[in-house]
Design a protein around this motif. Structure first.
Motif, PDB file in Angstrom:
ATOM      1  N   ARG A 529       4.671  -7.551 -12.958  1.00  0.00           N
ATOM      2  CA  ARG A 529       4.514  -6.215 -12.605  1.00  0.00           C
ATOM      3  C   ARG A 529       3.073  -5.698 -12.875  1.00  0.00           C
ATOM      4  N   GLY A 530       1.998  -6.791 -12.998  1.00  0.00           N
ATOM      5  CA  GLY A 530       0.686  -6.390 -13.210  1.00  0.00           C
ATOM      6  C   GLY A 530       0.196  -5.699 -12.127  1.00  0.00           C
ATOM      7  N   LEU A 531       0.306  -6.175 -10.870  1.00  0.00           N
ATOM      8  CA  LEU A 531      -0.182  -5.354  -9.706  1.00  0.00           C
ATOM      9  C   LEU A 531       0.557  -4.096  -9.612  1.00  0.00           C
ATOM     10  N   ASN A 532       1.754  -4.226  -9.680  1.00  0.00           N
ATOM     11  CA  ASN A 532       2.555  -2.763  -9.717  1.00  0.00           C
ATOM     12  C   ASN A 532       1.845  -1.862 -10.700  1.00  0.00           C
ATOM     13  N   SER A 533       1.489  -2.187 -11.957  1.00  0.00           N
ATOM     14  CA  SER A 533       0.934  -1.182 -12.637  1.00  0.00           C
ATOM     15  C   SER A 533      -0.526  -0.798 -12.190  1.00  0.00           C
ATOM     16  N   GLY A 534      -1.070  -1.838 -11.781  1.00  0.00           N
ATOM     17  CA  GLY A 534      -2.537  -1.445 -11.330  1.00  0.00           C
ATOM     18  C   GLY A 534      -2.440  -0.422 -10.125  1.00  0.00           C
ATOM     19  N   ILE A 535      -1.552  -0.466  -9.346  1.00  0.00           N
ATOM     20  CA  ILE A 535      -1.471   0.465  -8.039  1.00  0.00           C
ATOM     21  C   ILE A 535      -0.967   2.013  -8.637  1.00  0.00           C
ATOM     22  N   LYS A 536       0.131   1.740  -9.567  1.00  0.00           N
ATOM     23  CA  LYS A 536       0.550   2.961 -10.348  1.00  0.00           C
ATOM     24  C   LYS A 536      -0.578   3.764 -10.999  1.00  0.00           C
ATOM     25  N   ALA A 537      -1.468   3.083 -11.624  1.00  0.00           N
ATOM     26  CA  ALA A 537      -2.711   3.605 -12.220  1.00  0.00           C
ATOM     27  C   ALA A 537      -3.713   4.172 -11.351  1.00  0.00           C
ATOM     28  N   GLY A 538      -3.729   3.696 -10.198  1.00  0.00           N
ATOM     29  CA  GLY A 538      -4.679   4.038  -9.111  1.00  0.00           C
ATOM     30  C   GLY A 538      -4.243   5.400  -8.614  1.00  0.00           C
ATOM     31  N   ILE A 539      -3.051   5.394  -8.443  1.00  0.00           N
ATOM     32  CA  ILE A 539      -2.598   6.666  -7.816  1.00  0.00           C
ATOM     33  C   ILE A 539      -2.269   7.706  -8.772  1.00  0.00           C
ATOM     34  N   ALA A 540      -2.037   7.291 -10.143  1.00  0.00           N
ATOM     35  CA  ALA A 540      -2.049   8.559 -11.051  1.00  0.00           C
ATOM     36  C   ALA A 540      -3.630   9.021 -11.128  1.00  0.00           C
TER      37      ALA A 540
END
Length: 887
Positions: A529-540
């Motif tokens: 889930r590392g990249l998922n978390s990174g992309i979500k953080a960028g969108i947030a």
């Protein structure tokens, strides 16, 4: 078009001229001292008919700006015979003259007397910016002179036509989103209300990996021209065509990651199309597989499309803290660190970086079979083999035959992960395996050969070799080997203030600094889930910055402007650490726990180990194939396929896999943390429904367990009884591993127990009994297979248990352990096989089963109880099997 309206303030006996003179009394060029309140106090204002807003809201909360009526008088009535530049010169001189500051008047007159500054209104404003303000705001508050220049630019309609770089720079300076919009306090008397054309918020991103590029795209898309992004990455180069790209010699990340649909659905349609190129590879439920290098390549190309021209600027250079302090990155409001787990941004500005919550060690073998070959086994079979244990993890793409095979390591094994020259192996300096003829692959030398591969009889190499066999890979397909430290840790806060001393080019008192991706939190990559978390953080980040811009909340660059983003990062940490990383660590992921389990694995009987694994994997297959988001047709003869694969592994490897436990999928369930502003309406409804179901389930469990809870002594019996309720629809009989075990204290006759296992499990499978199904990607390149009925290869299964599937995949030669090291045999050679595939050597103590083994001396602390509490085979209080949340 910028419109104007009038707002009447309560009458006052103080003349506006006196108020302006008092405001200019200190200096006409510097802002009031920082002690002035950042939020202007204002009396409720009565709106007039010409006002753009009529809700009576605080003007600080609207995209409007208020001017004293005297500015309108100083500008003069509409007169076609006078140009905007003439009006502007007279207007500025009148406003400054009101202050009575002779120094200010003299400096402004010098500017007005120079013809080079009086050609256009933007040129005149630029002269004030550079000669009087010296391109810097000493404070976030507003002076009358600054407000006068703003009025001049609005009346000349410069924001409507910022065609030149100078005009754009002038607007960014005087309408800086970090500055307050109105004088504080508001002057008495009649006020003019106009729309506020906010300047661009500038974001500097350190690190051009997937998280950095996703953040840049999110900011540019949501900013709609009001956000300018600069991304700095040292791995990039400028091509002869003027494009930014990776050089052919760049060390790229070959790992395949699983991106959740809940994450990729947050992307805009154009960004989603750019990411998957119209071909998402469906593997795990509710997600798609993709290589990290493809994410980087495609997002990098997307950033350079016409849609982001002037909004995203890519710099093929690295940046250090010293270079940032020297002004290399220029002016910015927000510094975002997306420079990975070793982030210098985090280390420099986030002193509260918390201690690690846990660590794990892993070995990574990158392989490349080519797009034409795909993967050896089908993706469903790969998933079942992966989820049934936690010693090995495969994440691969069948579209291009590339990916990573990972293996969790003990402390002792970790220190053996070196090349033959004694140097540790890592992504910057990977090791290699020798070719079958003993030669060294291109790009490596003799000293970088993987040291454990030189001792073919060592237990460590046999475990690595069996990992390849488990998923059907050959040594010749491995392109490099690395060791991967996994440290689960995170920052305490996601946003801090950046002191001006660390950037001489920042044109205001300070900037903000934030982190995202691995720079903000590192997770255990086993759950993926590392990249998922990174992309979500960028969108947030894009959501919250642009939301704050629209309301003027960035005035003063206070931390509260990004409070929502900080809260999101904290919630995301709680979800990914407590619900995913920590369960894996507690189960078998920590080196101490894994070492203890592998040491005890020697006492597990061979047949118990294999039955445990087969039962776990078959039960997972049954449950996964019942999911609505399962992307594949049912696998035919899945149990025989699993048995064939497992039977070729060494006995010790099977025991180690068994004691590593299946994935704690139940503990990984829960409501996802999503950037709510980007979540689509239907997805919000689905998310709320999932939260309600979880709350309802927890409530029912609490009601059912009220009064007493099972103690450790009853743990085994509860698990065994619960597992007996679960009947596999694939065979009509119980396949739970617990059925193969005797409870502690009731060992009975072990020989009889093993005989029962053989009768029930069909352990006498010969080489020619059945075949393992080829990868779905490879099958797609063959002709379709007509519907047929396969007889069961298990003699103990009746004809009533035959399965009929309309989409049976083609068959491969049976993988086996040939005498010459060849893992595949032709049909003719199989016919000469001596008989059943056997597992050797024999267990040293067949009188001790898996459950009894786990009841002896335990590791320190609560690791053991936590691990046992995460056992997979549990059901709800009403007897229903818990749903599996794969990856």
């Amino acid at each position: 078009m910028l419109g104007g309206g009038k707002t009447l303030a309560p009458p006052s006996g103080t003349r506006l001229r006196d108020r302006l003179s008092a405001s200019f009394s200190s200096s006409p060029f510097s802002s009031p001292p920082p002690s002035v309140q950042l939020t202007p106090s204002s009396t409720p204002l009565a709106e007039t008919s010409g006002s753009p807003s009529s809700n009576g809201a605080n003007p600080q909360e609207e995209d409007v700006i208020l001017f004293p009526k005297v500015y309108q008088d100083a500008w003069g009535a509409e007169d076609v015979s006078r140009s905007d530049i003439d009006r502007a010169r007279i207007f500025l001189l009148r406003i400054v003259s009101m202050s009575g500051d002779t120094t200010a008047i003299d400096k402004l007159r010098a500017i007005l007397a120079d013809p080079s500054y009086n050609r256009t209104v933007p040129a005149l404003a630029y002269a004030v910016q550079t000669l009087l303000y010296r391109n810097r705001h000493a404070s976030f508050t507003v002076t009358p002179l600054l407000q006068a220049v703003r009025y001049m630019l609005l009346k000349a309609r410069v924001p409507e036509n910022p065609y030149t770089d100078r005009a754009r720079a002038v607007l960014d300076f005087f309408f800086d989103p970090a500055l307050q919009r109105n004088l504080s306090p508001l002057p008495p008397g009649e006020l003019i209300r106009m729309l506020y054309p906010s300047g661009r918020l500038k974001v500097c991103i350190i690190g051009g990996g997937p998280t950095g590029l996703a953040s840049a795209i999110s900011l540019a898309e949501r900013g709609r021209g009001k956000v300018e992004v600069h991304v700095w990455e040292r791995r990039w180069i400028i091509t002869p065509e003027g494009k930014v790209d990776y050089p052919a010699t760049a060390k790229r990340r070959d790992q395949v990651v699983t991106l959740q649909d809940t994450v990729t659905n947050l992307l805009s349609p154009s960004s989603y199309e750019a990411l998957f190129a119209g071909r998402p590879e469906r593997v795990w439920p509710g997600s798609a597989n993709i290589q990290i290098r493809k994410v980087e390549d495609r997002f990098l190309k997307h950033c350079q499309t016409e849609a982001f021209s002037g909004l995203i600027h890519l710099h093929a250079e690295g940046v250090t803290r010293e270079e940032l302090a020297a002004g290399k990155c220029g002016d910015f409001h927000v510094l975002l660190g997306t420079d990975g787990a070793a982030s210098w941004v985090r280390k420099s500005y986030f002193d509260g970086y918390e201690t690690e919550r846990g660590k794990s060690y892993a070995l990574g073998l990158a392989f490349d079979r080519g797009a034409r070959n795909g993967l050896p086994w089908s993706q469903p079979l790969n998933m079942f083999l992966t989820l049934g244990q936690t010693r090995y993890l495969l994440n691969a793409s069948d579209h291009d035959g590339r990916g990573y095979l990972n293996m969790q390591l003990t402390e002792e094994e970790w220190h053996k992960m070196v090349s033959v020259d004694g140097q540790p192996i890592h992504f910057g300096r990977p090791a290699c395996l020798r070719r079958p003829d003993g030669s060294i692959p291109e790009g490596f030398d003799e000293g970088r050969v993987f040291a454990p591969s030189e001792d073919r009889n060592s237990p460590l190499w046999k475990a690595i070799e069996d990992g390849l066999k488990l998923f059907g890979f050959k040594e010749s397909e491995v392109i490099n080997v690395v060791r991967i430290p996994i440290v689960v840790q995170a920052v305490r806060e996601g946003v801090h203030m950046l002191p001006l001393s660390d950037s001489s080019s920042v044109t205001r008192p300070h900037a903000l600094v934030a982190v995202a991706g691995d720079a903000a939190m590192t997770v255990h990559f086993w759950p993926g889930r590392g990249l998922n978390s990174g992309i979500k953080a960028g969108i947030a980040l894009g959501d919250e910055i642009c939301h704050a811009l629209r309301g003027g909340k960035f005035a003063g660059l206070e931390l509260k402007a990004m409070k929502e983003y900080n809260d999101f990062i904290m919630k995301l940490q709680n979800r990914e650490h407590d619900k995913r990383s920590i369960p894996i660590l507690n189960l078998s992921g920590s080196p101490e726990m894994l070492g203890w389990l592998l040491d005890k694995a020697r006492s597990v009987p061979d047949e118990v180990a294999i039955e445990w694994l087969v039962g776990a994997m078959v039960q997972l297959a049954s449950r996964l194939e019942q999911r609505r988001d399962w992307h594949f047709p049912p696998e035919a003869n899945i149990e025989p396929q699993i048995r064939i694969v497992l039977r070729q592994l060494h006995s010790q490897t099977l025991r180690e896999m068994a004691v590593s436990f299946p994935w704690p999928t139940r503990e990984m369930t829960g409501a996802e943390v999503l950037p709510i502003r980007s979540t689509k309406p239907m997805e919000k409804v689905a998310w709320l429904e999932s939260v309600w179901k979880l709350l309802d389930r927890d409530s029912r469990k609490k009601d059912a367990s009220r009064g007493a809870s099972p103690g450790p002594a009853n743990l085994y019996e509860n698990m065994r009884m619960n597992a007996q309720r679960s009947k596999s629809p694939m065979r009509g009989r119980d396949l739970s591993p617990q059925r193969s075990l005797s409870p502690p204290g009731e060992m009975g006759n072990m020989a009889a127990q093993m005989e029962g296992l053989r009768m029930n499990g069909g352990l006498g499978i010969t080489n020619s009994s059945c075949t393992v199904q080829r990868s779905a990607g490879t099958l797609s390149r063959r002709s379709a297979v007509k519907e047929r009925v396969l007889p069961s290869p298990l003699s103990s299964v009746s004809s009533n248990d035959h399965w009929r599937h309309p989409n049976l995949s083609q068959n491969l030669d049976v993988p086996c352990m040939g005498g010459n090291g060849d893992r595949y045999q032709s049909p003719a050679r199989r016919s000469r096989s001596p008989g059943p595939i056997t597992v050797s050597p024999v267990s040293p103590d067949p009188a001790i089963n898996l459950t009894r083994m786990l009841s002896v001396k335990r590791p320190p602390g609560s690791m053991f109880s936590d691990a046992m509490a995460l056992a997979l085979f549990r059901v709800d209080d009403d007897g229903r099997i818990q749903d599996v949340a794969a990856r």
